[in-house]
Scaffold this active site. Sequence first.
Site, PDB file in Angstrom:
ATOM      1  CG  PHE A 432      -0.575   0.137   2.526  1.00 51.64           C
ATOM      2  CD1 PHE A 432       0.756   0.297   2.826  1.00 51.64           C
ATOM      3  CD2 PHE A 432      -1.489   0.130   3.573  1.00 51.64           C
ATOM      4  CE1 PHE A 432       1.183   0.455   4.131  1.00 51.64           C
ATOM      5  CE2 PHE A 432      -1.070   0.282   4.884  1.00 51.64           C
ATOM      6  CZ  PHE A 432       0.255   0.439   5.151  1.00 51.64           C
ATOM      7  CD  GLU A 433       0.794   5.322   3.025  1.00 52.55           C
ATOM      8  OE1 GLU A 433       1.502   6.228   2.570  1.00 52.55           O
ATOM      9  OE2 GLU A 433       0.104   5.429   4.045  1.00 52.55           O
TER      10      GLU A 433
END
Lengths: 628, 449
Positions: A432-433
């Site tokens: 993620f990110e």
Amino acid sequence: MNINRLIALSKSVQFGKILTSNARHATKEVTLPNRTIRTHARNLAYAKDLFLGKVNKAECFPYPEIGNEELEEINSFVAPVEKFFTEEVDSKRIDHEAKIPPETLNGLKELGLFGIQVPEEYGGLGLSNTMYARLGEIISLDGSIAVTLAAHQAIGLKGILIAGSEEQKAKYLPKLASGEHVAAFCLTEPGSGSDAASIQTKATLSEDRKTYLLNGSKIWISNGGFADLMTVFARTEVVGEDGVKKDKITAFIVERAFGGITSGKPEDKLGIRGSNTCEVSFDNCPVPVENVIGEVGGGFKVAMNILNSGRFSMGSAGSGMIKKLIEMTAEYAGSRKQFGKNLSEFGMIQEKFAVMAQNAFVMESMAYLTAGMMDRPGVPDCSLEAAMVKVFSSEGGWICVSEALQVLGGLGYTKNYPYERYLRDCRILLIFEGTNEILRMYIALTGMQYAGKILTGKIKEMKKGNVGVALEMLGRKLGDALGRKVDLGLTGMDGVVHPGLADSAKKLEQNVAHFGSTVENLLYRYGKTIVEEQLILKRVADVLINLYAMTAVLSRSSRSISIGLRNHDHEVLLANTFCTDAFFKNNYWLTQLQRNSPENQDENIKKIAREVLEKRTYVCSHPLDRTF
Amino acid sequence: MNCARCLLRLQSVGFLAPSVRAAVQHAALLQPATALSQITVHNTRGQALRRFHGSPGCYKSQPVPTDPGEEHEDIIKKDKSLITHDDLFERVAREAKTKATFNRVVDVFSKRDIRRRGHVEFIYAALKKMPEFGVERDLTVYNKLLDVFPKEVFVPRNFIQRMFNHYPRQQECGVQLLEQMENYGIMPNVESKVLIVQIFGNKSHPMRKYQRIMYWFPKFKHANPFPVPLQLPEDPVDLARLSLNRIANDLDAKVTVYQMPCTDISESGEEITFPHVVGIQSPDQMELLAKHNPNRPVFVEGPFPLWLRKICVYYYILRADPLPPEEKVEESYDPERCFDYPLQLDLDLDRDMGDDDSFDVEDVDEGPVFAMCMTSQGDQATLNQWISGLQETNPTLGRVPTLFRLEAGPRELQGVADPGPGYREEGEEEAETDIVVEEEHQRSQGVKQ
């Protein structure tokens, strides 16, 4: 000479203190006193300069510090949070029930953890990036809570914080900071994560031009099930400068109370099971025009800024987790006996602890260096550094958790111990990110663009056959080949690195010089088509991450020696070990980068993949097959 | 000369003993069943040798053990060995040309004369007749033919024999047999190898031939990346499915059966046959078609032939003309496309010549192909059915003018007698009519269902 150097060092350390303590005030106060010192250096960035083979030592040396008051302040925050996490949070239950119990959430709210970076005037803690990173170390002990909090404040309310108007801040931030309202960040749509073209959610302006109607659906929204406030990105029709109507992305603050919002079933995930991830759909959800963040059509920049600023804290989170794991596994290794010996006496077990300690040390150094750079006055662009911290710490974290589990062998694999949960939880860090692959592209391409702008003229001259430039280049190459010492000023008269680390600093300098010439060579060879060369860009990013990591550990341990921190000799040991290791890896990658594609295996790698993907299956026949 | 050979033979009896034993052991290992019978022969070594080289007269008078019920035996027995063996096959072929009758002829020949006189001529004749009996691709039959050669006799026993071409006619015949196997793509097996070793020895020409076949055949076995299955499906719909997938070569492409073949009886009592219509389209093609400018026509073209082994099938395509250069839209670079990294660099530098690995290929602009179909009846009415079926998934097709540019190609090829299935077999008329009959059968079954 040595004395001189020490004086210089202590001076610079002193200076660093002033600088960072100023920074601390700067974030709090609107007026910035004492900003006269070196504010012109703000446009310089450390990582980008590495692409030119330069070490911008003013940026990273000395290692950023916080003042005594801040230290006390943060320690007063840390103690209760740590107590809460060790005594009140039952991670096993959160993981098992896939839900954070309300009393735990209330505890977090009481501690103020929902508004760590919200300014005090809006009811938050108003902590700097450095202090946020410090709290992140503890929060990360439970993956689900860490992700819930990060989705709330690292991305969810960040839009209001960095691009919102005063009215928006006054209206929403107090409730968000207290945790009365939980925020979520709604960007991803079923198409894909990073592709803005896949955003299909539409916001159409009503006839009275007072509200937008939102239609569409977003997937994988952390906190999507219960968030009261969402930062939503949608397409709006904007009339461009040339009078042509265009669809552009705009950011909105959407309250659940506006109506027309439905949340789907929470996703059943591998790790961070306690965090809530689900689909959110908008059906004619009315949003008043004053809830637009920034300007209409300016959502792309808002999204980019939010994403870029949210990443740096992952380094401290990873190191916090590994430090905890070291404690737990070391106890086991010290007590468990095999063949009449403790596990800790076996070389292969010892190696695992060395790896964990080294990784934790490097992550920590990178995370606090980056946080310190971000806390300096001005508007520093540390997105490149933050991305590097994210990539390094997510991958290091995965390796360390796996090694920790390995120390326990079969026991680590069972649910009786928390290692399998850590392993599952930390796998998300690589995804993620921004996945690590995408961030590597970002790291390499941003640097390439920066270096390319500066070097284009020179390279063009060279291609035209300008003898002077070519000779200069040749001379430099000859000098390198004859073993000329590279001196970028980290050691020596105006050195910033402690003499005890001079060897490692020399290695860094050598790598940086080599990297600079490699980048020039790559630009010469590929020009703007380097965008297509992902395997090359991956190596460029990996080298850069190592260079930044080396800088961080050198800077940190230099400071530690200079001010005589406890166990600083251990830090020196770790720093030297890491730098030597990274030096060899960098040399290997840089050598590969100098080669053509048939020589550095890229061609083979691509060919293998192509043949497999063409058939969409494993191509080889079975070893037991026969032809006659 | 005969004397000399006899002498040589006598001398070599002593030498032969171990080699015979070895061969017997070898055979016993590989084929326990046949080995047993051979052991009985070889145990009486002297006798065996005498049998091959003794006076033909004394053996001729002995009755050959035969089955009383074999009427062919008598026919053959009357023949002198010099007459061609084609007749043998011809006579048998009067009832049926099958593997069983072929085998029977071979058995009859083997049992008729223990010396197998005339076996070379017989084998040549048999090789020639094999396709007629439909056994040209049958390995067991080839092995049976090899078995006709007498064993041990042609194995060279000393260096001089080994040096010169020992029994050249027989060796050549053996090579010819292997050659025919090679031409039909039949790979010999271990049994063939054992037979060759028994007949001609380890370093004979047939053995070399065998080794060469065994070297190359496995290497070529998978040389074709797009193999056609040995047994093609008989059902025209399945065959169309296979052929369309083969042409499209796109794993995403989806085959749709727009109409199953069936017959129906209309009100006036006439029999109407509905041909099968099978089409294929990939998501990429759908996307292309969706982007197609509705003012420009699309064309249905065909039929184009596709050969699958001995069957030829015909397909039709839906295509458009290539876009004229003025209508081409360059997709402009949108800097706000990717949230995470720049998709293009803003640099004024191009790839260096040294790193430009691309070839200089002249691109010929071809129009896009949107879909393909196969049907047994290539008239406009049938193809219209395909187009209207396509419209369900490609709504743009309803707004685009569709032109039919059909040629009468396959009709001429199909000939007069052919009632018009979408494919026909070349060469073998019998097989073709078989399939046509079968197809009719299937259709009527379809009606019944």
